[in-house]
Design a protein around this motif. Structure first.
Motif, PDB file in Angstrom:
ATOM      1  N   TYR A   1       0.902  -0.918   0.049  1.00 22.34           N
ATOM      2  CA  TYR A   1      -0.130  -0.044   0.081  1.00 22.34           C
ATOM      3  C   TYR A   1       0.756   1.494   0.373  1.00 22.34           C
ATOM      4  N   GLY A   2       0.689   2.134  -0.886  1.00 16.61           N
ATOM      5  CA  GLY A   2       1.470   3.263  -1.302  1.00 16.61           C
ATOM      6  C   GLY A   2       2.530   3.558  -2.264  1.00 16.61           C
ATOM      7  N   GLY A   3       2.938   2.051  -2.392  1.00 16.32           N
ATOM      8  CA  GLY A   3       4.132   1.967  -3.341  1.00 16.32           C
ATOM      9  C   GLY A   3       3.505   1.613  -4.930  1.00 16.32           C
ATOM     10  N   PRO A   4       4.442   2.086  -5.364  1.00 21.71           N
ATOM     11  CA  PRO A   4       4.115   1.399  -6.796  1.00 21.71           C
ATOM     12  C   PRO A   4       3.223  -0.025  -7.037  1.00 21.71           C
ATOM     13  N   PRO A   5       2.101   0.388  -8.408  1.00 22.67           N
ATOM     14  CA  PRO A   5       2.078  -0.763  -9.248  1.00 22.67           C
ATOM     15  C   PRO A   5       2.561  -2.087  -9.249  1.00 22.67           C
ATOM     16  N   ALA A   6       3.417  -2.154  -9.182  1.00 21.35           N
ATOM     17  CA  ALA A   6       4.341  -3.455  -9.243  1.00 21.35           C
ATOM     18  C   ALA A   6       4.369  -4.412  -7.841  1.00 21.35           C
ATOM     19  N   GLY A   7       4.285  -3.505  -7.656  1.00 19.84           N
ATOM     20  CA  GLY A   7       4.528  -3.777  -5.162  1.00 19.84           C
ATOM     21  C   GLY A   7       3.286  -4.850  -5.171  1.00 19.84           C
ATOM     22  N   TYR A   8       2.130  -4.535  -5.985  1.00 21.17           N
ATOM     23  CA  TYR A   8       0.974  -5.460  -5.722  1.00 21.17           C
ATOM     24  C   TYR A   8       0.923  -6.249  -6.720  1.00 21.17           C
ATOM     25  N   ASP A   9       1.390  -6.573  -7.211  1.00 18.28           N
ATOM     26  CA  ASP A   9       1.805  -7.564  -8.686  1.00 18.28           C
ATOM     27  C   ASP A   9       2.676  -8.526  -7.903  1.00 18.28           C
ATOM     28  N   VAL A  10       3.700  -8.449  -7.078  1.00 11.19           N
ATOM     29  CA  VAL A  10       4.194  -8.918  -6.447  1.00 11.19           C
ATOM     30  C   VAL A  10       4.057  -9.964  -5.488  1.00 11.19           C
TER      31      VAL A  10
ATOM     32  N   ALA B   1       0.830 -10.036  -4.578  1.00 11.54           N
ATOM     33  CA  ALA B   1      -0.552 -10.848  -5.282  1.00 11.54           C
ATOM     34  C   ALA B   1       0.606 -12.572  -5.463  1.00 11.54           C
ATOM     35  N   LYS B   2       1.557 -12.205  -6.149  1.00 12.76           N
ATOM     36  CA  LYS B   2       2.400 -13.021  -6.509  1.00 12.76           C
ATOM     37  C   LYS B   2       2.851 -13.947  -5.273  1.00 12.76           C
ATOM     38  N   GLU B   3       3.477 -13.555  -4.261  1.00  8.81           N
ATOM     39  CA  GLU B   3       3.717 -14.291  -2.409  1.00  8.81           C
ATOM     40  C   GLU B   3       2.490 -14.880  -2.492  1.00  8.81           C
ATOM     41  N   LEU B   4       1.303 -13.788  -2.220  1.00 10.32           N
ATOM     42  CA  LEU B   4       0.187 -14.560  -1.823  1.00 10.32           C
ATOM     43  C   LEU B   4      -0.284 -15.860  -2.378  1.00 10.32           C
ATOM     44  N   GLY B   5      -0.406 -15.645  -3.968  1.00 12.41           N
ATOM     45  CA  GLY B   5      -0.608 -16.985  -4.064  1.00 12.41           C
ATOM     46  C   GLY B   5      -0.055 -17.882  -3.856  1.00 12.41           C
ATOM     47  N   GLU B   6       1.803 -18.257  -4.065  1.00 10.31           N
ATOM     48  CA  GLU B   6       2.582 -19.007  -3.645  1.00 10.31           C
ATOM     49  C   GLU B   6       1.883 -19.886  -2.216  1.00 10.31           C
ATOM     50  N   ALA B   7       2.019 -19.185  -1.521  1.00  6.99           N
ATOM     51  CA  ALA B   7       2.128 -18.910  -0.333  1.00  6.99           C
ATOM     52  C   ALA B   7       0.367 -19.854  -0.029  1.00  6.99           C
ATOM     53  N   LEU B   8      -0.756 -18.811  -0.413  1.00  7.11           N
ATOM     54  CA  LEU B   8      -1.916 -20.006  -0.650  1.00  7.11           C
ATOM     55  C   LEU B   8      -1.411 -21.104  -0.790  1.00  7.11           C
ATOM     56  N   SER B   9      -0.961 -21.219  -2.375  1.00  6.69           N
ATOM     57  CA  SER B   9      -1.457 -22.499  -2.729  1.00  6.69           C
ATOM     58  C   SER B   9      -1.032 -23.992  -1.965  1.00  6.69           C
ATOM     59  N   HIS B  10       0.699 -23.003  -1.372  1.00  6.87           N
ATOM     60  CA  HIS B  10       1.248 -24.154  -0.509  1.00  6.87           C
ATOM     61  C   HIS B  10       0.421 -24.832   0.563  1.00  6.87           C
ATOM     62  N   ALA B  11      -0.298 -23.605   1.400  1.00  5.22           N
ATOM     63  CA  ALA B  11      -1.189 -23.996   2.568  1.00  5.22           C
ATOM     64  C   ALA B  11      -2.459 -24.825   2.600  1.00  5.22           C
ATOM     65  N   LEU B  12      -3.030 -24.519   1.396  1.00  7.61           N
ATOM     66  CA  LEU B  12      -4.061 -24.757   0.696  1.00  7.61           C
ATOM     67  C   LEU B  12      -4.119 -26.531   0.209  1.00  7.61           C
ATOM     68  N   GLY B  13      -2.859 -26.583  -0.190  1.00  3.93           N
ATOM     69  CA  GLY B  13      -2.635 -27.683  -0.920  1.00  3.93           C
ATOM     70  C   GLY B  13      -1.854 -28.879   0.213  1.00  3.93           C
ATOM     71  N   ALA B  14      -2.083 -28.752   1.618  1.00  2.00           N
ATOM     72  CA  ALA B  14      -1.302 -29.451   2.310  1.00  2.00           C
ATOM     73  C   ALA B  14      -2.479 -29.458   3.845  1.00  2.00           C
ATOM     74  N   LEU B  15      -3.966 -27.937   3.611  1.00  5.33           N
ATOM     75  CA  LEU B  15      -5.264 -28.794   4.104  1.00  5.33           C
ATOM     76  C   LEU B  15      -5.759 -29.251   3.130  1.00  5.33           C
ATOM     77  N   LEU B  16      -5.761 -28.939   2.221  1.00  4.05           N
ATOM     78  CA  LEU B  16      -6.797 -30.351   0.734  1.00  4.05           C
ATOM     79  C   LEU B  16      -6.276 -31.355   0.975  1.00  4.05           C
ATOM     80  N   GLY B  17      -4.663 -32.588   1.237  1.00  3.40           N
ATOM     81  CA  GLY B  17      -4.206 -33.044   0.644  1.00  3.40           C
ATOM     82  C   GLY B  17      -4.416 -33.738  -0.472  1.00  3.40           C
TER      83      GLY B  17
END
Length: 191
Positions: free
Chosen positions: A156-165, A167-183
């Motif tokens: 927040y308050g940074g350049p638009p590219a920071g939001y892309d970074v 979102a990528k970080e969120l997606g990767e972490a969520l993929s690992h977390a949800l993958g483990a939870l769902l099995g």
């Protein structure tokens, strides 16, 4: 206990990180065989505000829509109703646990839980249900060690590219977390 597994994503204002994480999580769960629900809140939420414009634009590029989001404040009822609280920073975790100390064993920073849950993926649990997911959360809490936990940087308050970074970080972490939870899910056999 409910057959539904509830994930609460938490950041500061609930207009950027946790809001994007909620939309990304819901997209990842669309074909989930287990009933899971994702919601988000902020520890200092701008209650009723829409998602930050750059966050909406970033989600648009991913084919996701964050326009319906409205920020809400983290409260005791939200903390108590969540099976897993994923915060963006350690201080958000502290606020959630401060509201309900019993939530300590189900509250993690998102990157922290993603790492612990990914390691958990090799262990066996009784079923592929919400009960299994809750067991993974408790097991991850039991393996947590006191140390500085990884966090998700606020764009927040940074350049638009920071939001892309972000979102990528969120997606990767969520993929690992949800993958483990769902099995692992068996692949359908050919007839």
């Amino acid at each position: 206990m409910s057959d539904e597994f509830r994930i609460l994503l938490v950041c500061t204002a609930n207009i950027c990180r946790s809001a994007m994480a909620e939309v990304i999580t819901r997209a990842m769960l669309r074909s989930s065989p287990m009933p899971m629900v994702a919601a988000s809140a902020g520890v200092s939420a701008l209650v009723g505000h829409a998602m930050a414009p750059h966050a909406v634009t970033t989600l648009d590029r991913l084919g996701l829509d964050g326009r319906a989001h409205r920020a809400r404040m983290l409260d005791l009822d939200l903390v108590r109703s969540a099976d897993l609280l994923l915060t963006m920073e350690a201080r958000h975790r502290d606020v959630a646990v401060g509201l309900d100390p019993a939530a300590e064993r189900r509250t993690f920073t998102l990157p922290e839980f993603a790492a612990l849950a990914a390691a958990e993926g090799h262990r066996r649990h009784r079923s592929d249900t919400a009960e299994r997911a809750r067991a993974i959360v408790l097991s991850a809490a039991g393996r947590r060690r006191p140390r500085r936990v990884p966090e998700v940087r606020d764009p927040y308050g940074g350049p638009p590219a920071g939001y892309d970074v972000c979102a990528k970080e969120l997606g990767e972490a969520l993929s690992h977390a949800l993958g483990a939870l769902l099995g692992p899910h068996p692949t359908p056999r050919e007839p």
